[in-house]
Design a protein around this motif. Structure first.
Motif, PDB file in Angstrom:
ATOM      1  N   UNK A  35      51.588  -9.178 -51.828  1.00  0.00           N
ATOM      2  CA  UNK A  35      52.283  -9.727 -53.072  1.00  0.00           C
ATOM      3  C   UNK A  35      53.187 -10.965 -53.048  1.00  0.00           C
ATOM      4  N   UNK A  36      52.855 -12.299 -53.595  1.00  0.00           N
ATOM      5  CA  UNK A  36      53.666 -13.382 -53.368  1.00  0.00           C
ATOM      6  C   UNK A  36      54.399 -13.889 -54.511  1.00  0.00           C
ATOM      7  N   UNK A  37      55.841 -14.418 -54.282  1.00  0.00           N
ATOM      8  CA  UNK A  37      56.442 -14.989 -55.530  1.00  0.00           C
ATOM      9  C   UNK A  37      55.929 -16.467 -55.285  1.00  0.00           C
ATOM     10  N   UNK A  38      56.950 -17.243 -56.237  1.00  0.00           N
ATOM     11  CA  UNK A  38      56.592 -18.588 -56.501  1.00  0.00           C
ATOM     12  C   UNK A  38      56.744 -19.473 -55.037  1.00  0.00           C
ATOM     13  N   UNK A  39      57.613 -18.963 -54.042  1.00  0.00           N
ATOM     14  CA  UNK A  39      57.865 -19.560 -52.983  1.00  0.00           C
ATOM     15  C   UNK A  39      56.614 -19.306 -52.081  1.00  0.00           C
ATOM     16  N   UNK A  40      55.659 -18.491 -52.271  1.00  0.00           N
ATOM     17  CA  UNK A  40      54.491 -18.120 -51.401  1.00  0.00           C
ATOM     18  C   UNK A  40      54.957 -17.207 -50.516  1.00  0.00           C
ATOM     19  N   UNK A  77      53.455  -7.916 -61.363  1.00  0.00           N
ATOM     20  CA  UNK A  77      54.823  -8.214 -61.908  1.00  0.00           C
ATOM     21  C   UNK A  77      54.952  -9.684 -62.315  1.00  0.00           C
ATOM     22  N   UNK A  78      55.627  -9.903 -63.240  1.00  0.00           N
ATOM     23  CA  UNK A  78      55.644 -11.303 -63.967  1.00  0.00           C
ATOM     24  C   UNK A  78      56.276 -12.477 -62.759  1.00  0.00           C
ATOM     25  N   UNK A  79      56.947 -11.953 -61.866  1.00  0.00           N
ATOM     26  CA  UNK A  79      57.553 -13.070 -60.722  1.00  0.00           C
ATOM     27  C   UNK A  79      56.605 -13.001 -59.705  1.00  0.00           C
ATOM     28  N   UNK A  80      55.399 -12.230 -59.600  1.00  0.00           N
ATOM     29  CA  UNK A  80      54.468 -12.493 -58.580  1.00  0.00           C
ATOM     30  C   UNK A  80      53.572 -13.302 -59.006  1.00  0.00           C
ATOM     31  N   UNK A  81      53.026 -14.430 -58.152  1.00  0.00           N
ATOM     32  CA  UNK A  81      51.959 -15.266 -58.659  1.00  0.00           C
ATOM     33  C   UNK A  81      50.609 -15.252 -57.761  1.00  0.00           C
ATOM     34  N   UNK A 134      47.855 -16.958 -60.055  1.00  0.00           N
ATOM     35  CA  UNK A 134      48.051 -17.351 -61.444  1.00  0.00           C
ATOM     36  C   UNK A 134      48.437 -18.890 -61.557  1.00  0.00           C
ATOM     37  N   UNK A 135      47.673 -19.601 -62.351  1.00  0.00           N
ATOM     38  CA  UNK A 135      47.964 -21.004 -62.497  1.00  0.00           C
ATOM     39  C   UNK A 135      47.871 -21.080 -64.279  1.00  0.00           C
ATOM     40  N   UNK A 136      48.933 -21.669 -64.591  1.00  0.00           N
ATOM     41  CA  UNK A 136      49.030 -21.995 -66.081  1.00  0.00           C
ATOM     42  C   UNK A 136      48.582 -20.607 -66.965  1.00  0.00           C
ATOM     43  N   UNK A 137      48.724 -19.449 -66.693  1.00  0.00           N
ATOM     44  CA  UNK A 137      48.322 -18.571 -67.487  1.00  0.00           C
ATOM     45  C   UNK A 137      47.210 -18.070 -67.262  1.00  0.00           C
ATOM     46  N   UNK A 317      55.526 -26.094 -68.216  1.00  0.00           N
ATOM     47  CA  UNK A 317      55.699 -25.550 -66.729  1.00  0.00           C
ATOM     48  C   UNK A 317      56.090 -24.181 -66.697  1.00  0.00           C
ATOM     49  N   UNK A 318      55.602 -23.696 -65.445  1.00  0.00           N
ATOM     50  CA  UNK A 318      56.167 -22.134 -65.221  1.00  0.00           C
ATOM     51  C   UNK A 318      57.663 -22.304 -64.671  1.00  0.00           C
ATOM     52  N   UNK A 319      58.476 -21.586 -65.172  1.00  0.00           N
ATOM     53  CA  UNK A 319      59.876 -21.476 -64.634  1.00  0.00           C
ATOM     54  C   UNK A 319      59.969 -21.269 -63.206  1.00  0.00           C
ATOM     55  N   UNK A 320      60.693 -22.128 -62.513  1.00  0.00           N
ATOM     56  CA  UNK A 320      61.124 -21.601 -61.069  1.00  0.00           C
ATOM     57  C   UNK A 320      59.666 -22.531 -60.084  1.00  0.00           C
ATOM     58  N   UNK A 321      58.866 -23.061 -60.893  1.00  0.00           N
ATOM     59  CA  UNK A 321      57.751 -23.550 -59.886  1.00  0.00           C
ATOM     60  C   UNK A 321      57.621 -25.057 -60.063  1.00  0.00           C
TER      61      UNK A 321
END
Length: 418
Positions: A35-40, A77-81, A134-137, A317-321
């Motif tokens: 499971x990876x966050x925005x920084x991969x 989770x919301x912070x996992x992309x 996840x990309x733009x929802x 935009x997605x916050x943090x990305x």
């Protein structure tokens, strides 16, 4: 069934998914997920799902069998992309992944199965077969088929998991990310592929020099469609601009594609530009007047107003990305005060604006961006490209990408990027 080649992607509905890995027999190859966050990277080691830790903390990802995974996108989770689906050779298995016939993954959900056959693997002993991201929802599936020769330890370290047992062989002093290939390249003629490869290498060289190789960001191209740009369209200057910008997207964007907007007084979001459709896309959409691809260009006018398109990008935009906007215009930014205020406000958003002047014009406000005060970070750059045909790829990409890596570091330090 939808079958994706290496680098290709397709949307998928949110909900429960089943992943079946083929060609990976227990005792020879282990199946795992990250499971990876925005920084991969994983948030911590608990985001690594494997035989000793078969379920993620919230239960959204689970190793349901030796070669199967279950993923419930509604519980991610919301912070996992991204959920990366990977395999690694067991220590007792001497051969590499390329020796396994039929290696790949099949992802099923909502009555649809997406097949991800492993492609392009040679000496790797560990690899990411595919990603659900996840990309733009919107959730998507991508065939990654990228790996590591030294196996499990390098795979997990790449995704932010600590490794207790270091390999006996010495670590290399540096690891340089490779020039990235994307879907559609295999269908190009030899001449076109060579031209694209040369441009990709130049982009990669700039990023490597700026310590930003391997960075991923959403890449948007905004194209001025006002009447004053008529000469740039009739002489197909803007066509050549778009073609050269695609190489940037192949190395930076998650999908390897450009997300394009045509703008004048208002704007149109037109279909993505990819390696496979670049020629047909430029012929279909690069016009000032008329109806093209089902879009009525008259609906957005013929004079420029930058505020609507800039606000649209900021709202998406997605916050943090990170987002890299390549904004091509012949100037005439008339609403100087509102645009200046917008740029100051936007400096706290994860967006870097690279403005490029097309044609010999008075660019006014754009030339003052570097001196603009009141911003959290310097979030914009500008240079004039009066004759793109006289600018080498080396010079073009250096000018285009010289400030973006600096912004990435500043934005991370300011907490704008995760």
């Amino acid at each position: 069934m939808v079958s994706l080649t290496r680098g290709a992607n397709t949307p998928i509905d949110a909900g429960p998914l089943t992943v079946v890995v083929s060609g990976a027999q227990p005792g020879m190859v282990d199946v795992m997920a990250f499971q990876l966050a925005g920084n991969h990277k994983t948030r911590n080691d608990n985001d690594f799902v494997f035989f000793n830790q078969p379920t993620s903390p919230e239960g959204a990802v689970a190793l349901s069998g030796a070669t199967t995974l279950s993923i419930d996108l509604s519980r991610i989770p919301a912070d996992i992309d991204t959920i990366a689906i990977a395999v690694a050779c067991d220590e007792g298995f001497a051969a590499g992944l390329s020796s396994l016939p039929g290696l790949g993954a099949a992802i099923s959900g909502s009555g649809v199965t997406v097949d991800l056959p492993a492609g392009g693997l040679t000496t790797e002993r560990a690899a990411v077969l595919g990603e659900v991201y996840r990309r733009n929802g919107q959730w998507k599936v991508r065939n990654v088929s990228a790996g590591w020769d030294r196996g499990f330890a390098d795979l997990v370290r790449e995704h932010g998991v600590s490794v207790d047992d270091e390999p006996a062989t010495p670590e290399p002093t540096t690891t340089e990310p490779a020039v990235r290939s994307v879907a559609g390249e295999e269908k190009l003629s030899l001449e076109k592929r060579q031209r694209l490869d040369m441009r990709k290498r130049e982009v990669h060289k700039v990023l490597l020099t700026k310590n930003a190789a391997g960075v991923r960001a959403r890449v948007i191209i905004v194209i001025d469609k006002t009447g004053s740009m008529a000469k740039q369209y009739s002489k197909k200057v803007i066509h050549r601009v778009v073609e050269r910008m695609l190489a940037v997207a192949t190395q930076i964007d998650d999908d390897g594609q450009l997300e394009p907007y045509m703008y004048a007084k208002s704007y149109l979001r037109v279909p993505d530009i990819s390696v496979g459709n670049i020629e047909s896309w430029t012929e279909e959409y690069l016009h000032i007047y008329g109806k093209h691809g089902g879009f009525d260009y008259a609906s957005i006018g013929a004079i420029n107003d930058e505020l609507p398109i800039m606000n649209e990008i900021l709202s998406s935009v997605t916050p943090g990305h990170p987002v890299l906007v390549l904004f091509f215009t012949d100037g005439g930014f008339r609403q100087k005060r509102p645009i200046s205020e917008l740029m100051r406000t936007a400096s706290s958003a994860p967006v870097f604006w690279q403005f490029v002047g097309i044609g010999k014009a008075n660019y006014g406000l754009l030339e003052q961006l570097d001196e603009m005060d009141g911003r959290v970070v310097d979030n914009a750059g500008f240079f004039a490209l009066d004759d793109i045909d006289k600018v080498s790829d080396d010079e073009l990409y250096q000018r285009l990408l010289s400030e973006f890596p600096d912004w990435l570091r500043a934005a991370k330090a300011a907490g704008i990027l995760t």
